[in-house]
Scaffold this motif. Structure first.
Motif, PDB file in Angstrom:
ATOM      1  N   VAL A 139       0.855   1.094 -15.059  1.00 46.50           N
ATOM      2  CA  VAL A 139       0.624   1.779 -13.781  1.00 46.50           C
ATOM      3  C   VAL A 139       0.169   3.213 -14.042  1.00 46.50           C
ATOM      4  CG1 VAL A 139       1.731   2.623 -11.677  1.00 46.50           C
ATOM      5  CG2 VAL A 139       2.186   0.306 -12.477  1.00 46.50           C
ATOM      6  N   HIS A 140       0.788   3.879 -15.017  1.00 43.89           N
ATOM      7  CA  HIS A 140       0.357   5.237 -15.353  1.00 43.89           C
ATOM      8  C   HIS A 140      -1.103   5.239 -15.806  1.00 43.89           C
ATOM      9  CE1 HIS A 140       4.001   7.572 -14.853  1.00 43.89           C
ATOM     10  NE2 HIS A 140       4.699   6.671 -15.520  1.00 43.89           N
ATOM     11  N   LEU A 141      -1.486   4.244 -16.596  1.00 37.20           N
ATOM     12  CA  LEU A 141      -2.880   4.160 -17.043  1.00 37.20           C
ATOM     13  C   LEU A 141      -3.817   3.917 -15.863  1.00 37.20           C
ATOM     14  CD1 LEU A 141      -2.420   2.090 -20.317  1.00 37.20           C
ATOM     15  CD2 LEU A 141      -3.182   4.455 -20.142  1.00 37.20           C
ATOM     16  N   GLY A 142      -3.392   3.093 -14.918  1.00 39.56           N
ATOM     17  CA  GLY A 142      -4.200   2.844 -13.724  1.00 39.56           C
ATOM     18  C   GLY A 142      -4.361   4.090 -12.874  1.00 39.56           C
ATOM     19  N   LEU A 143      -3.284   4.840 -12.715  1.00 40.77           N
ATOM     20  CA  LEU A 143      -3.360   6.084 -11.944  1.00 40.77           C
ATOM     21  C   LEU A 143      -4.273   7.090 -12.641  1.00 40.77           C
ATOM     22  CD1 LEU A 143       0.392   6.471 -10.915  1.00 40.77           C
ATOM     23  CD2 LEU A 143      -1.515   5.812  -9.444  1.00 40.77           C
ATOM     24  N   LEU A 144      -4.191   7.142 -13.948  1.00 43.68           N
ATOM     25  CA  LEU A 144      -5.052   8.052 -14.701  1.00 43.68           C
ATOM     26  C   LEU A 144      -6.521   7.672 -14.534  1.00 43.68           C
ATOM     27  CD1 LEU A 144      -5.280  10.390 -16.697  1.00 43.68           C
ATOM     28  CD2 LEU A 144      -5.047   8.727 -18.538  1.00 43.68           C
ATOM     29  N   ALA A 145      -6.802   6.390 -14.528  1.00 41.67           N
ATOM     30  CA  ALA A 145      -8.186   5.939 -14.351  1.00 41.67           C
ATOM     31  C   ALA A 145      -8.722   6.333 -12.977  1.00 41.67           C
ATOM     32  CB  ALA A 145      -8.264   4.429 -14.534  1.00 41.67           C
ATOM     33  N   ALA A 177      -1.285  14.400  -8.083  1.00 34.02           N
ATOM     34  CA  ALA A 177      -0.514  13.655  -7.082  1.00 34.02           C
ATOM     35  C   ALA A 177      -1.169  13.744  -5.708  1.00 34.02           C
ATOM     36  CB  ALA A 177       0.915  14.189  -7.022  1.00 34.02           C
ATOM     37  N   ASP A 178      -1.640  14.935  -5.334  1.00 36.18           N
ATOM     38  CA  ASP A 178      -2.308  15.096  -4.040  1.00 36.18           C
ATOM     39  C   ASP A 178      -3.569  14.245  -3.966  1.00 36.18           C
ATOM     40  OD1 ASP A 178      -0.355  16.873  -3.247  1.00 36.18           O
ATOM     41  OD2 ASP A 178      -1.541  18.659  -3.752  1.00 36.18           O
ATOM     42  N   PHE A 179      -4.340  14.231  -5.050  1.00 31.20           N
ATOM     43  CA  PHE A 179      -5.561  13.433  -5.080  1.00 31.20           C
ATOM     44  C   PHE A 179      -5.243  11.947  -4.951  1.00 31.20           C
ATOM     45  CE2 PHE A 179      -8.672  10.954  -7.496  1.00 31.20           C
ATOM     46  CZ  PHE A 179      -9.835  11.283  -6.817  1.00 31.20           C
ATOM     47  N   LEU A 180      -4.221  11.490  -5.676  1.00 28.93           N
ATOM     48  CA  LEU A 180      -3.875  10.067  -5.648  1.00 28.93           C
ATOM     49  C   LEU A 180      -3.332   9.636  -4.288  1.00 28.93           C
ATOM     50  CD1 LEU A 180      -2.293   9.655  -9.178  1.00 28.93           C
ATOM     51  CD2 LEU A 180      -4.488   8.757  -8.389  1.00 28.93           C
ATOM     52  N   ARG A 181      -2.639  10.526  -3.607  1.00 30.35           N
ATOM     53  CA  ARG A 181      -2.124  10.174  -2.276  1.00 30.35           C
ATOM     54  C   ARG A 181      -3.258   9.962  -1.282  1.00 30.35           C
ATOM     55  NH1 ARG A 181       2.706  14.129  -2.984  1.00 30.35           N
ATOM     56  NH2 ARG A 181       4.362  12.647  -3.466  1.00 30.35           N
ATOM     57  N   ALA A 182      -4.397  10.616  -1.520  1.00 35.72           N
ATOM     58  CA  ALA A 182      -5.543  10.473  -0.625  1.00 35.72           C
ATOM     59  C   ALA A 182      -6.397   9.253  -0.978  1.00 35.72           C
ATOM     60  CB  ALA A 182      -6.399  11.736  -0.677  1.00 35.72           C
ATOM     61  N   CYS A 183      -6.148   8.644  -2.135  1.00 38.70           N
ATOM     62  CA  CYS A 183      -6.940   7.486  -2.589  1.00 38.70           C
ATOM     63  C   CYS A 183      -6.359   6.183  -2.054  1.00 38.70           C
ATOM     64  CB  CYS A 183      -6.939   7.414  -4.116  1.00 38.70           C
ATOM     65  SG  CYS A 183      -7.875   8.686  -4.919  1.00 38.70           S
ATOM     66  N   GLU A 184      -7.208   5.170  -2.056  1.00 34.43           N
ATOM     67  CA  GLU A 184      -6.755   3.806  -1.765  1.00 34.43           C
ATOM     68  C   GLU A 184      -6.237   3.218  -3.075  1.00 34.43           C
ATOM     69  OE1 GLU A 184      -6.705   2.091   1.136  1.00 34.43           O
ATOM     70  OE2 GLU A 184      -7.357   3.917   2.155  1.00 34.43           O
ATOM     71  N   LEU A 185      -4.938   2.973  -3.144  1.00 35.69           N
ATOM     72  CA  LEU A 185      -4.325   2.476  -4.373  1.00 35.69           C
ATOM     73  C   LEU A 185      -3.767   1.076  -4.173  1.00 35.69           C
ATOM     74  CD1 LEU A 185      -2.287   5.667  -5.358  1.00 35.69           C
ATOM     75  CD2 LEU A 185      -4.487   4.958  -6.263  1.00 35.69           C
ATOM     76  N   ASP A 186      -3.594   0.375  -5.284  1.00 35.30           N
ATOM     77  CA  ASP A 186      -2.917  -0.920  -5.250  1.00 35.30           C
ATOM     78  C   ASP A 186      -1.460  -0.691  -4.855  1.00 35.30           C
ATOM     79  OD1 ASP A 186      -5.244  -2.052  -6.198  1.00 35.30           O
ATOM     80  OD2 ASP A 186      -4.610  -1.970  -8.305  1.00 35.30           O
ATOM     81  N   PRO A 187      -0.781  -1.721  -4.355  1.00 31.63           N
ATOM     82  CA  PRO A 187       0.626  -1.530  -3.947  1.00 31.63           C
ATOM     83  C   PRO A 187       1.522  -0.990  -5.067  1.00 31.63           C
ATOM     84  CG  PRO A 187      -0.186  -3.613  -3.107  1.00 31.63           C
ATOM     85  CD  PRO A 187      -1.266  -3.053  -3.993  1.00 31.63           C
ATOM     86  N   ALA A 188       1.358  -1.490  -6.287  1.00 30.56           N
ATOM     87  CA  ALA A 188       2.195  -1.008  -7.394  1.00 30.56           C
ATOM     88  C   ALA A 188       1.873   0.446  -7.713  1.00 30.56           C
ATOM     89  CB  ALA A 188       1.984  -1.871  -8.631  1.00 30.56           C
ATOM     90  N   GLU A 189       0.579   0.788  -7.657  1.00 29.85           N
ATOM     91  CA  GLU A 189       0.175   2.166  -7.925  1.00 29.85           C
ATOM     92  C   GLU A 189       0.622   3.091  -6.796  1.00 29.85           C
ATOM     93  OE1 GLU A 189      -4.026   1.755  -8.441  1.00 29.85           O
ATOM     94  OE2 GLU A 189      -3.862   1.464 -10.599  1.00 29.85           O
ATOM     95  N   GLN A 190       0.588   2.605  -5.571  1.00 30.91           N
ATOM     96  CA  GLN A 190       0.986   3.422  -4.424  1.00 30.91           C
ATOM     97  C   GLN A 190       2.484   3.704  -4.444  1.00 30.91           C
ATOM     98  OE1 GLN A 190      -1.126   4.763  -2.047  1.00 30.91           O
ATOM     99  NE2 GLN A 190       0.691   5.910  -1.499  1.00 30.91           N
ATOM    100  N   GLU A 191       3.250   2.735  -4.903  1.00 28.75           N
ATOM    101  CA  GLU A 191       4.705   2.879  -4.913  1.00 28.75           C
ATOM    102  C   GLU A 191       5.157   3.975  -5.876  1.00 28.75           C
ATOM    103  OE1 GLU A 191       8.380   0.220  -6.459  1.00 28.75           O
ATOM    104  OE2 GLU A 191       6.873  -0.812  -5.254  1.00 28.75           O
ATOM    105  N   ALA A 192       4.472   4.115  -6.997  1.00 31.46           N
ATOM    106  CA  ALA A 192       4.905   5.081  -8.015  1.00 31.46           C
ATOM    107  C   ALA A 192       4.926   6.518  -7.483  1.00 31.46           C
ATOM    108  CB  ALA A 192       4.034   4.957  -9.258  1.00 31.46           C
TER     109      ALA A 192
END
Length: 139
Positions: free
Chosen positions: A97-103, A59-74
Motif C-alpha cells: 500500500v505504501h508503494l501504491g501511495l508513492l506511485a 497526505a494532502d495530495f493523496l486525500r484529493a486523489c481517487e484512491l483504491d479502498p485499501a489505499e484510501q483507508e491508510a
C-alpha cells in the motif's frame, strides 16, 4: 504410544507410563492433536503493517486523489503529528500500500505539463526514502 493416544489415553497418563514429560508426549503426537494446523511452507508469509511518517504535503495530495479502498483507508486511519509549520501523518499499512501511495505521488516530480514545486518534490522524496527503506535491496 500414538495408537494409545488415538484410543483416547490422556497425555498425562502416557507420560507417566513412559516416564517422560508431557511435553515429550505432545511432541511425539503433535500431528494428531486437534488444534494442530499443518504449516504449508510453500505459502508466502503475510505482510505485516508498517508505520511510516508521511509528509503533510503528500497526505494532502493523496486525500484529493481517487484512491483504491485499501489505499484510501491508510491515510484516513493515520495519526496527525504537528511538525513546526506543517504536519506529518503517521500511517500504518502493508508495504504494498505504501508503494501504491508513492506511485500516486508522481505528479510532484513535474512532467505531464505540471510545474514541479520544490517543496512538493522534497516531500515526495522524503516519503520515497522511507518507503524504499522497507524493501530489501536486490541481490
Amino acid at each position: 504410544m500414538r495408537a494409545a493416544y488415538l484410543e483416547g489415553r490422556t497425555i498425562a497418563s502416557l507420560a507417566r507410563d513412559h516416564g517422560v514429560s508431557r511435553g515429550a508426549i505432545r511432541t511425539a503426537v503433535a500431528d494428531l492433536l486437534p488444534d494442530h494446523a499443518a504449516i504449508n511452507e510453500d505459502s508466502p508469509a503475510p505482510e505485516l503493517p508498517v508505520t511510516l511518517d508521511m509528509p503533510g504535503k503528500v497526505a494532502d495530495f493523496l486525500r484529493a486523489c481517487e484512491l483504491d479502498p485499501a489505499e484510501q483507508e491508510a491515510p484516513d486511519q493515520g495519526v496527525t503529528v504537528r511538525r513546526g509549520q506543517g504536519y506529518t501523518l503517521r500511517v500504518s499499512a502493508v508495504p504494498a500500500v505504501h508503494l501504491g501511495l508513492l506511485a500516486r505521488c508522481q505528479p510532484f516530480d513535474g512532467g505531464q505539463g505540471a510545474p514541479a514545486v520544490p517543496a512538493q518534490r522534497k516531500a515526495r522524496r522524503e516519503y520515497e526514502n522511507r518507503v524504499s527503506a522497507l524493501t530489501p535491496a536486490g541481490p
